[in-house]
Design a protein around this motif. Structure first.
Motif, mmCIF file in Angstrom:
data_model
loop_
_atom_site.group_PDB
_atom_site.id
_atom_site.type_symbol
_atom_site.label_atom_id
_atom_site.label_comp_id
_atom_site.label_asym_id
_atom_site.label_seq_id
_atom_site.Cartn_x
_atom_site.Cartn_y
_atom_site.Cartn_z
ATOM 1 N N THR A 279 -1.086 0.353 -14.104
ATOM 2 C CA THR A 279 -2.414 0.731 -13.993
ATOM 3 C C THR A 279 -2.310 0.774 -12.203
ATOM 4 O O THR A 279 -1.651 0.454 -11.751
ATOM 5 C CB THR A 279 -3.361 -0.509 -14.396
ATOM 6 O OG1 THR A 279 -2.827 -2.022 -13.856
ATOM 7 C CG2 THR A 279 -3.092 -0.965 -15.994
ATOM 8 N N TRP A 280 -3.752 1.059 -11.921
ATOM 9 C CA TRP A 280 -3.822 0.965 -10.455
ATOM 10 C C TRP A 280 -3.602 -0.338 -9.792
ATOM 11 O O TRP A 280 -3.041 -0.426 -8.548
ATOM 12 C CB TRP A 280 -5.227 1.482 -10.038
ATOM 13 C CG TRP A 280 -5.536 3.017 -10.263
ATOM 14 C CD1 TRP A 280 -4.627 4.021 -10.589
ATOM 15 C CD2 TRP A 280 -6.886 3.673 -10.125
ATOM 16 N NE1 TRP A 280 -5.302 5.044 -10.353
ATOM 17 C CE2 TRP A 280 -6.488 5.019 -10.363
ATOM 18 C CE3 TRP A 280 -8.019 2.993 -10.197
ATOM 19 C CZ2 TRP A 280 -7.676 5.934 -10.585
ATOM 20 C CZ3 TRP A 280 -9.193 3.897 -10.169
ATOM 21 C CH2 TRP A 280 -8.767 5.520 -10.358
ATOM 22 N N GLU A 281 -3.987 -1.460 -10.460
ATOM 23 C CA GLU A 281 -3.603 -2.803 -9.846
ATOM 24 C C GLU A 281 -1.736 -2.740 -9.727
ATOM 25 O O GLU A 281 -1.507 -3.532 -8.684
ATOM 26 C CB GLU A 281 -3.925 -3.760 -11.094
ATOM 27 C CG GLU A 281 -3.712 -5.246 -10.603
ATOM 28 C CD GLU A 281 -4.107 -6.110 -11.864
ATOM 29 O OE1 GLU A 281 -5.140 -6.698 -11.620
ATOM 30 O OE2 GLU A 281 -3.460 -6.495 -12.550
ATOM 31 N N GLU A 282 -1.270 -2.315 -10.658
ATOM 32 C CA GLU A 282 0.272 -2.467 -10.408
ATOM 33 C C GLU A 282 1.019 -1.437 -9.641
ATOM 34 O O GLU A 282 1.946 -1.623 -9.530
ATOM 35 C CB GLU A 282 0.659 -2.327 -12.030
ATOM 36 C CG GLU A 282 0.048 -3.604 -13.049
ATOM 37 C CD GLU A 282 0.636 -3.540 -14.390
ATOM 38 O OE1 GLU A 282 0.890 -4.390 -15.025
ATOM 39 O OE2 GLU A 282 0.383 -2.402 -14.965
ATOM 40 N N ASP A 283 0.272 -0.411 -9.656
ATOM 41 C CA ASP A 283 0.760 0.860 -8.691
ATOM 42 C C ASP A 283 -0.232 1.146 -7.855
ATOM 43 O O ASP A 283 -0.727 2.375 -7.877
ATOM 44 C CB ASP A 283 1.133 1.812 -9.840
ATOM 45 C CG ASP A 283 1.810 2.863 -9.131
ATOM 46 O OD1 ASP A 283 2.250 2.942 -7.924
ATOM 47 O OD2 ASP A 283 1.917 4.148 -9.598
ATOM 48 N N PRO A 284 -0.404 0.466 -6.883
ATOM 49 C CA PRO A 284 -1.378 0.870 -5.715
ATOM 50 C C PRO A 284 -1.100 2.201 -5.054
ATOM 51 O O PRO A 284 -1.818 2.713 -4.530
ATOM 52 C CB PRO A 284 -1.220 -0.426 -4.691
ATOM 53 C CG PRO A 284 -0.620 -1.569 -5.299
ATOM 54 C CD PRO A 284 0.081 -0.926 -6.381
ATOM 55 N N ASN A 285 0.153 2.379 -5.137
ATOM 56 C CA ASN A 285 0.581 3.826 -4.470
ATOM 57 C C ASN A 285 -0.051 5.015 -5.080
ATOM 58 O O ASN A 285 -0.412 6.144 -4.293
ATOM 59 C CB ASN A 285 2.015 3.966 -4.368
ATOM 60 C CG ASN A 285 2.720 3.224 -3.261
ATOM 61 O OD1 ASN A 285 1.977 2.797 -2.075
ATOM 62 N ND2 ASN A 285 4.030 2.831 -3.246
ATOM 63 N N ALA A 286 -0.457 4.788 -6.186
ATOM 64 C CA ALA A 286 -1.095 5.876 -6.982
ATOM 65 C C ALA A 286 -2.503 6.206 -6.426
ATOM 66 O O ALA A 286 -2.935 7.171 -6.412
ATOM 67 C CB ALA A 286 -1.051 5.603 -8.591
ATOM 68 N N VAL A 287 -3.004 5.038 -6.253
ATOM 69 C CA VAL A 287 -4.483 5.082 -5.555
ATOM 70 C C VAL A 287 -4.451 5.640 -4.136
ATOM 71 O O VAL A 287 -4.994 6.497 -3.824
ATOM 72 C CB VAL A 287 -4.959 3.452 -5.381
ATOM 73 C CG1 VAL A 287 -6.347 3.769 -4.778
ATOM 74 C CG2 VAL A 287 -5.236 3.055 -6.777
ATOM 75 N N LEU A 288 -3.187 5.246 -3.207
ATOM 76 C CA LEU A 288 -3.270 5.672 -2.104
ATOM 77 C C LEU A 288 -3.022 7.228 -1.881
ATOM 78 O O LEU A 288 -3.257 7.925 -0.956
ATOM 79 C CB LEU A 288 -2.236 4.997 -1.262
ATOM 80 C CG LEU A 288 -2.470 3.477 -1.071
ATOM 81 C CD1 LEU A 288 -1.418 2.756 -0.417
ATOM 82 C CD2 LEU A 288 -3.651 3.277 -0.206
ATOM 83 N N GLY A 289 -2.191 7.907 -2.885
ATOM 84 C CA GLY A 289 -2.181 9.157 -2.987
ATOM 85 C C GLY A 289 -3.177 9.849 -3.121
ATOM 86 O O GLY A 289 -3.544 10.929 -2.899
ATOM 87 N N LEU A 290 -4.052 9.288 -3.919
ATOM 88 C CA LEU A 290 -5.542 10.041 -4.160
ATOM 89 C C LEU A 290 -6.283 9.828 -2.776
ATOM 90 O O LEU A 290 -7.075 10.564 -2.536
ATOM 91 C CB LEU A 290 -6.405 9.226 -5.261
ATOM 92 C CG LEU A 290 -5.642 9.249 -6.637
ATOM 93 C CD1 LEU A 290 -6.433 8.384 -7.605
ATOM 94 C CD2 LEU A 290 -5.794 10.679 -7.057
#
Length: 852
Positions: free
Chosen positions: A579-590
């Protein structure tokens, strides 16, 4: 009796089993095979006659010890004094029944542990998995010989197929390889490098080097272990050109000697390739092939991937399916039984085929036929994409069903009036409950307490899921009713008007993350160090090291975002998905995508513009209606807008509770791996929810669990290659490879957000891996969920292979005002990144412009 046969001695397949007999043939043909011997089927029969004890018969043990001593003292320098102990059943590795993944293999076995390993291998032959496999393929009950060889200390290893395993093309050799032992490749633990080679010439036709995160290595004390691949090797080819040529030449020799296409496992050590085993490529499954968790179905039942695969896209792990199956069926049944639109309390609404989830359209059509305001034809359009134009009006009232309507309508009306209050009550009740559960330290709970918590959360998942289906049904009824009202007065313009009326609603939960990500991007624009960190490989860590005041504020806002939306992600209902909680880099890519956007692209301004357009469209419609019609229009519009927002609100709540279940399974997987019960925490996703409970309570043995996990991982990888139709009747027919490419210049789907836009395409399969999209590009996606929607703020248009008018992506596309066409089916396969396309959100068309 002689229970041991050395590989350089004569022996029949009845004595040696299929695998050992094949290895003996390879050795006799002069191929490089590690030295070893076989414990014959006579030894297995003696053990079975003794009642299958947990030790070997004394005479078998004595011969085995002598053979192990001879093998390990042979002084062969290129091998290590650890052993591979592999099953070799009589029918194993045959052309019709490979038994791949069914019977146990033990690698890196110390000489003193071989006897126990042999007993484990024999016991696996009578486990439930192999028994089911025997019944499914019609093979004989396996009599298990055991192949014992010296271990190759592999630098790299893999599998070579002398015919393409997907297309069946016999002119190609396909090689998969990774660093370390071959277990990483054959067990699906790593994405291996792949080469496609012309069989006749050895010319490389295609190569794909993957990010190989994990390497399986020998543990000097015995067994194997998984270690992170050194960073400099992760994206390096596992096979050098000269090694790949060796693999190709040896694979061709194996096929020529054995007379049929082969599946060959190999290992590389010291610059030399060793053949570990070879078996015929198992015949393509017959039409009746059934995957382990496939559902039963009547031949006339219609199933679809639409809508349901927004929640569970792609392949679903056994744990997720077992946890969700009954919850989903309960979620559908509860509101429909309460409203009288469902008459069979056991009706099945969801099914799984080849690890993919499908929705029962036949059941939904039956429900729709018993309710005023919708129809089976409306279900067809929303789920199958069968658009009924103005010249084919849909029937929303069937006089023949008047007695049914008299019974169901009061129930439906009462249910619809009550549902918004039910949502508010659920939100009020669950807010403190979820806050308490989020704060709970799961590592402090015992295994029994974790199982109890899982059951408590499962009850919440069921009820919130039912609430989501209720709001989705309300949205469907009023969305359809509004469309029919507009069609009778505005004809073909009804679709455009309806889309403009259901937009700019401001409180659509799924559009909210974009607003907060914009604020993070606004902060990043003001600090060059943050902007630079966002461009790095690990922006989460790099931003964590920044010391500026703006960086501190950025981190604080990001933490707030993750507290609020951390449960969301791509494939958010799949328990194995990060999830976004577990993978903040996915959020930062957005966030990175938003930095270059102009101020007028701010999502709050976009939504305000959409709201202004909605108000203008509302005035346009009302000015053309009489007083009675105007009151009816306002009622339908108000309810359609309300239920669309409630649908998204309950979806988010459902995923929030599901994420808490995910956290429990994460903790259980970690504990079981630390205790040595599982080989890896991720293995838990290849058990069912019931099996996890049995494993914790010692009702399921670790060896049997590992066997099931290996078998299911192998099946999961096979099913990854299967192609299924979007909708079908009865069981789907699995196909392999890609269908022939279409030359069509226009792709058609369902128009869900009005407007026409032309621009370069950006094909994205997974935004966690490909988060980049540039302003003006057309986003082309296989499916969309919450993890995708922040991309919509950058995209100029949207094309999706799966979906309907009330799909998550469709709702957010209308909210952001971008032209969108969904249910296109083949866009991801036919459109190329950079190709110019035109999206017509009025007509439901995607025009492909000639390239070059």
């Amino acid at each position: 009796m002689n229970f041991v046969r050395w590989l350089d001695e004569a022996g029949s397949p009845a004595e040696l089993g299929g695998k050992a007999a094949a290895v003996r043939e390879l050795l006799a043909a002069g191929l490089p095979v590690p030295p070893g011997f076989c414990l014959t089927t006579a030894a297995y029969r003696r053990w079975r006659e003794m009642g299958r004890p947990d030790r070997l018969p004394p005479e078998v043990a004595a011969e085995l010890r002598t053979a192990v001593d001879r093998l390990t003292s042979s002084g062969t320098a290129e091998f290590v004094p650890l052993l591979a102990v592999r099953s070799s059943a009589v029918s194993e590795d045959s052309p019709t029944a490979s038994f791949a993944g069914q019977l146990l293999t033990r690698l890196g076995v110390p000489p003193g542990a071989v006897e126990a390993a042999v007993v484990e291998v024999w016991a696996s032959a009578t486990a439930p998995g192999p028994k089911a496999y025997v019944a499914r393929v019609g093979a004989a009950e396996p009599e298990a010989a055991v192949l014992i060889q010296l271990m190759v200390p592999a630098d790299a290893a893999g599998v070579a197929f002398t015919a393409d395993p997907i297309s069946g093309d016999p002119t190609r050799v396909v090689v998969n390889a990774s660093w370390g032992l071959g277990e990483g490749v054959v067990a699906g633990l790593v994405n291996p490098d792949q080469w496609v080679i012309d069989k006749a010439t050895g010319r490389i036709l295609g190569a794909q080097v993957e990010d190989k995160e994990v390497t399986v290595v020998l543990d000097p004390t015995g067994g194997t272990r998984r270690v992170p691949t050194p960073p400099h090797l992760r994206r390096e080819p596992a096979l050098r050109a000269e090694i790949l040529e060796q693999v190709w030449r040896l694979a061709c020799r194996v096929e020529a000697g054995r007379g049929a296409p082969q599946d060959i496992e190999f290992a590389v050590a010291g610059g030399r390739v060793y053949i570990l085993q070879a078996r015929p490529i198992t015949a393509r499954p017959a039409e009746g092939w059934v995957s382990e968790f496939d559902s039963e179905t009547d031949p006339d039942t219609v199933w679809t991937a639409a809508n349901i695969q927004e929640v569970l896209p792609g392949l679903v792990t056994p744990l997720t399916w077992s946890a969700m199956q009954e919850n989903l069926n309960y979620a559908f049944r509860k509101p429909y039984l309460e409203t009288g639109t469902l008459t069979d309390p056991n009706r099945v609404f969801v099914a799984q085929f080849y690890n993919r989830v499908f929705l029962n359209v036949s059941a939904l059509r039956d429900v729709a036929s018993r309710a005023i305001g919708t129809s089976p034809e409306a279900v067809d359009e929303q789920y199958l994409g069968r658009t009924h134009g103005p010249d084919r009006p849909r029937r929303v009232f069937d006089l023949r069903k008047l007695p049914v309507y008299v019974y169901t309508t009061p129930k439906v009306v009462a249910f619809i009036r009550r549902t918004p209050q039910d949502v508010r009550r659920a939100l009020n009740r669950l807010e403190p409950v979820l806050a308490d559960l989020r704060a709970r330290n799961l590592s402090a709970l015992s295994l029994a307490e974790l199982l109890d918590l899982r059951q408590e959360l499962n009850r919440e998942v069921r009820e919130v899921g039912a609430l989501h289906i209720a709001t989705s049904s309300g949205a469907s009824i009023f969305f359809e009713s509004l469309l029919q009202f507009l069609r009778t007065r505005f004809g073909p313009d009804a679709y455009r008007l309806q889309a403009s009326l259901i937009t700019g609603l401001a409180d659509v939960v799924s559009a909210q993350p974009g607003l907060e990500l914009w604020e993070l991007a606004r902060l990043a624009r003001r600090d060059p160090a943050i902007k630079l960190a966002l461009l790095g490989r690990d922006p989460w860590s790099e931003i964590g090291r920044l010391e500026s005041p703006l960086a501190g504020e950025f981190r604080q806002r990001l933490a707030g975002f993750l507290r609020k939306y951390g449960h969301r992600s791509v494939m958010e209902a799949e328990l194995a998905a990060p999830t976004w909680e577990e993978d903040p880099n996915a959020v930062l890519g957005l966030v990175r995508n938003f930095i270059g956007l102009p101020p007028e692209a701010a999502p709050n301004l976009v939504i305000e513009r959409q709201a202004a357009g909605r108000r203008e469209t509302t005035r346009f419609v009302e000015e053309r209606l009489g007083p009675v019609q105007r009151r009816l229009f306002r009622f339908l519009l108000r309810q359609a807008q309300l239920y669309v927002t409630l649908r998204e609100q309950t979806k988010s709540l459902w995923m929030e509770v599901t994420h808490l279940v995910r956290r429990v399974y994460r903790e259980l997987g970690r504990r079981l791996a630390e205790a040595g019960v599982l080989e890896d925490p991720q293995d838990i996703y290849f058990l069912t929810a019931a099996e996890v409970g049995e494993l914790v309570q010692a009702g399921l043995g670790a060896s049997e669990a590992r066997l099931r996990i290996r078998r299911r991982r192998a099946e999961f990888e096979r099913n990854r290659q299967v192609r299924l139709p979007e909708f079908f009747s009865g069981r789907p027919k699995p196909a392999f490879g890609e269908p022939p490419a279409s030359a069509a210049a226009v792709l058609r789907g369902i128009p869900v957000s009005p407007g026409v836009v032309t621009g370069p395409a950006r094909v994205i399969i997974d935004p966690r891996v490909q988060p980049e999209i540039r302003p003006g590009e057309i986003l082309v996606a296989p499916v969309t969920d919450a993890g995708w929607t922040p991309l919509f703020l950058v995209a100029a248009g949207l094309v999706v292979d799966v979906g309907g008018p009330l799909s998550h992506g469709s709702i957010v596309a209308r909210e952001y005002g971008i032209p969108a066409v969904v249910n296109v089916k083949t866009a991801v396969r036919l459109v190329r990144t950079g190709q110019t396309v035109t999206v017509d959100g009025y007509r439901g068309e995607v025009h492909l412009h000639p390239e070059g």
